[in-house]
Design an enzyme around this catalytic site. Sequence first.
Site, short mmCIF file in Angstrom:
data_model
loop_
_atom_site.label_atom_id
_atom_site.label_comp_id
_atom_site.label_asym_id
_atom_site.label_seq_id
_atom_site.Cartn_x
_atom_site.Cartn_y
_atom_site.Cartn_z
N ARG A 1 1.03 -0.53 -0.03
CA ARG A 1 -0.07 0.19 -0.16
C ARG A 1 0.82 1.25 -0.29
O ARG A 1 0.31 2.82 0.07
CB ARG A 1 -1.21 -0.01 1.25
CG ARG A 1 -1.89 -1.16 0.65
CD ARG A 1 -2.94 -0.55 2.72
NE ARG A 1 -2.17 -1.90 3.64
CZ ARG A 1 -2.32 -1.66 4.26
NH1 ARG A 1 -3.11 -0.77 5.18
NH2 ARG A 1 -2.01 -2.49 5.56
N CYS A 2 2.25 1.05 -0.23
CA CYS A 2 2.81 2.15 0.12
C CYS A 2 3.63 2.31 -1.20
O CYS A 2 4.22 1.46 -1.38
CB CYS A 2 4.02 1.82 1.36
SG CYS A 2 5.16 3.16 1.09
#
Length: 123
Positions: A9-10
């Site tokens: 998600r980064c």
Amino acid sequence: MLIIYHNPRCSKSRGALEQVRQFAAQHQLDLEIVDYQKTPLNLMQLTELHQLLQVDATCSVRDMVRDNETLFDTLSLQQADDGSLLQALAAHPQLLQRPIVRFNNRALIARPPELLDNFLQMS
């Protein structure tokens, strides 16, 4: 073996993953992708990772912690010692700095991402 401790998600972690994939492919290396949110590191693994982070530069346990997370404040980790920080990382993997790349008995917190190129070439 090339290992990346990754959070999908980064955006910085995704960018580092792409760099690491390219490097692994160019050098015919095995690549292990560890989504540390799904497969958290235990206290022993975190301690070993900290030792590897110190090979090239001084890296404190505090450097491994995302102190901008709300959970950091909730757990009152501002004055925590190394042992407490490592235990917090083991219990709350979302506090682990990302991405971390491990290669040839060395490790690097790949922030900023430009650090990763030098790290891979020197390993």
